[in-house]
Design a protein around this motif. Structure first.
Motif, PDB file in Angstrom:
ATOM      1  N   THR A 175      64.828  62.907  39.740  1.00 46.03           N
ATOM      2  CA  THR A 175      65.783  62.279  38.392  1.00 46.03           C
ATOM      3  C   THR A 175      65.730  61.042  39.379  1.00 46.03           C
ATOM      4  O   THR A 175      66.428  60.574  40.475  1.00 46.03           O
ATOM      5  N   ALA A 176      65.313  60.361  38.114  1.00 51.11           N
ATOM      6  CA  ALA A 176      65.952  58.756  38.052  1.00 51.11           C
ATOM      7  C   ALA A 176      66.876  58.321  39.054  1.00 51.11           C
ATOM      8  O   ALA A 176      68.248  58.922  38.385  1.00 51.11           O
ATOM      9  N   GLU A 208      73.640  66.217  36.695  1.00 53.40           N
ATOM     10  CA  GLU A 208      74.740  65.485  37.817  1.00 53.40           C
ATOM     11  C   GLU A 208      76.118  64.779  37.244  1.00 53.40           C
ATOM     12  O   GLU A 208      75.904  65.127  35.916  1.00 53.40           O
ATOM     13  N   ILE A 209      77.191  65.052  37.431  1.00 57.15           N
ATOM     14  CA  ILE A 209      78.419  64.752  37.302  1.00 57.15           C
ATOM     15  C   ILE A 209      79.295  63.680  36.935  1.00 57.15           C
ATOM     16  O   ILE A 209      80.047  63.767  38.378  1.00 57.15           O
ATOM     17  N   HIS A 210      78.886  62.800  37.039  1.00 58.29           N
ATOM     18  CA  HIS A 210      78.934  61.239  37.513  1.00 58.29           C
ATOM     19  C   HIS A 210      80.752  60.879  37.373  1.00 58.29           C
ATOM     20  O   HIS A 210      81.374  59.895  37.914  1.00 58.29           O
ATOM     21  N   ASP A 211      81.377  61.053  36.261  1.00 53.82           N
ATOM     22  CA  ASP A 211      82.899  61.181  35.717  1.00 53.82           C
ATOM     23  C   ASP A 211      83.854  62.335  36.896  1.00 53.82           C
ATOM     24  O   ASP A 211      83.400  63.566  37.139  1.00 53.82           O
ATOM     25  N   ASP A 212      84.891  61.765  36.397  1.00 51.28           N
ATOM     26  CA  ASP A 212      85.884  62.531  37.957  1.00 51.28           C
ATOM     27  C   ASP A 212      86.533  63.283  36.936  1.00 51.28           C
ATOM     28  O   ASP A 212      87.538  63.361  36.410  1.00 51.28           O
ATOM     29  N   GLY A 268      68.133  59.590  41.772  1.00 48.65           N
ATOM     30  CA  GLY A 268      69.260  60.177  42.807  1.00 48.65           C
ATOM     31  C   GLY A 268      69.932  60.840  42.187  1.00 48.65           C
ATOM     32  O   GLY A 268      70.727  61.344  40.943  1.00 48.65           O
ATOM     33  N   VAL A 269      70.085  62.213  43.267  1.00 46.44           N
ATOM     34  CA  VAL A 269      71.243  63.314  42.595  1.00 46.44           C
ATOM     35  C   VAL A 269      71.962  63.210  44.067  1.00 46.44           C
ATOM     36  O   VAL A 269      72.192  62.797  45.288  1.00 46.44           O
ATOM     37  N   PHE A 270      73.258  63.869  43.065  1.00 47.14           N
ATOM     38  CA  PHE A 270      74.247  63.955  44.386  1.00 47.14           C
ATOM     39  C   PHE A 270      74.263  64.650  45.513  1.00 47.14           C
ATOM     40  O   PHE A 270      73.362  66.062  45.205  1.00 47.14           O
ATOM     41  N   GLY A 271      73.830  64.691  47.341  1.00 49.70           N
ATOM     42  CA  GLY A 271      73.829  65.727  47.569  1.00 49.70           C
ATOM     43  C   GLY A 271      72.519  65.664  48.157  1.00 49.70           C
ATOM     44  O   GLY A 271      71.742  66.438  48.997  1.00 49.70           O
ATOM     45  N   ALA A 272      71.335  64.599  47.842  1.00 52.95           N
ATOM     46  CA  ALA A 272      70.277  65.023  48.196  1.00 52.95           C
ATOM     47  C   ALA A 272      70.286  64.360  50.105  1.00 52.95           C
ATOM     48  O   ALA A 272      70.853  63.267  50.601  1.00 52.95           O
TER      49      ALA A 272
END
Length: 278
Positions: free
Chosen positions: A263-264, A79-83, A266-270
């Motif tokens: 993934t603790a 996951e890439i949390h930063d922009d 969660g993930v984007f898109g789930a």
């Protein structure tokens, strides 16, 4: 052997877009399937295409495209949390980023991405409005195949939208630079569909819908419009016949759920669902 359709180093994209995201247009800009996207305004000819637009179970606005559109092992597979990885509408870079890459699958040696997991998740910015209506295709949810073959990426038990279309009896309709095409699913290799429905360089990640039996196929009579549930995204071209490959929506949705479970936080898109917005 796969033909690579679009490759752009993420590090290069970041270098070229420093300071480029300041501009913002008015809220309400539509983002839709078959929109061409780029990762740097200075490289407009290195583009891919959006395959589906909607939201996830965490309330994020999400767009899906091909994972092989980026290639940088430093950022792949997590996951890439930063922009740090902006995405632009190729036709309207003045708007600024329409979103940011949150995940993409590393190619792992394949010329068009991991065999069954060639996808990218983009979180859209609040200023845009997700739309189900592309230039030719209206997406009506996600294709579901009760009792169908399970995606290799699925958990047990698999959901209906994580099951694959059967070969020989199903058609997909696609949209890209040369318009709209349709063709039978002739082969299904672990959820990668082979079809005569055409694509070309730059169409990577673009939309494929399932032709619902009894509904109109695109033609001059209906201005080449079609509607149906999202069935996958454009993957690539091979030397085998028919040459055109599509990653099934089942593979993408199944992998999203599997990664989310593991993934603790969660993930984007789930739990991705195509938007119902016009």
């Amino acid at each position: 052997m796969f033909k690579r359709l679009c490759t752009l180093l993420l590090s290069l994209a970041l270098l070229c877009t420093v300071g480029a995201g300041a501009a913002r247009a008015q809220p309400g800009k539509r983002v839709f399937n078959a929109m061409q996207i780029i990762f740097s305004p200075s490289l407009p000819d290195l583009f891919c295409t959006l395959g589906a637009v909607g939201g996830d179970k965490y309330g994020h606005k999400i767009a899906i495209t091909a994972g092989h559109c980026l290639d940088d092992p430093k950022y792949a597979d997590h996951e890439i949390h930063d922009d740090i990885a902006p995405v632009y509408d190729r036709a309207d870079t003045g708007f600024g980023p329409i979103g940011y890459v949150r995940y993409f699958k590393d190619p792992e040696g394949s010329q068009t991405g991991h065999v069954t997991k060639d996808y990218m998740v983009i979180e859209l910015v609040p200023q845009v409005t997700p739309s189900a209506q592309g230039p030719y295709l209206k997406q009506t949810g996600e294709v579901k195949v009760p009792g169908g073959t399970v995606s290799p990426n699925a958990l047990t038990p698999a959901l209906d939208n994580e099951r694959l279309l059967a070969t020989g009896s199903n058609e997909i309709i696609t949209s890209g630079q040369t318009g709209v095409w349709y063709g039978t699913v002739m082969d299904n290799a672990d959820g990668v569909y082979r079809s005569p429905a055409a694509n070309m360089r730059g169409d990577s990640g673009g939309p494929a819908i399932w032709h619902v039996p009894g509904t109109d196929l695109p033609s001059q009579a209906n201005n080449f419009q079609a509607s149906g549930p999202w069935a996958g995204i454009t993957k690539g071209i091979t030397l085998a016949l028919p040459p055109f490959l599509y990653t099934s929506s089942a593979n993408i949705l199944a992998d999203l759920r599997a990664r989310d479970t593991a993934t603790a936080g969660g993930v984007f898109g789930a739990g991705f669902e195509v938007t119902a917005n016009p």
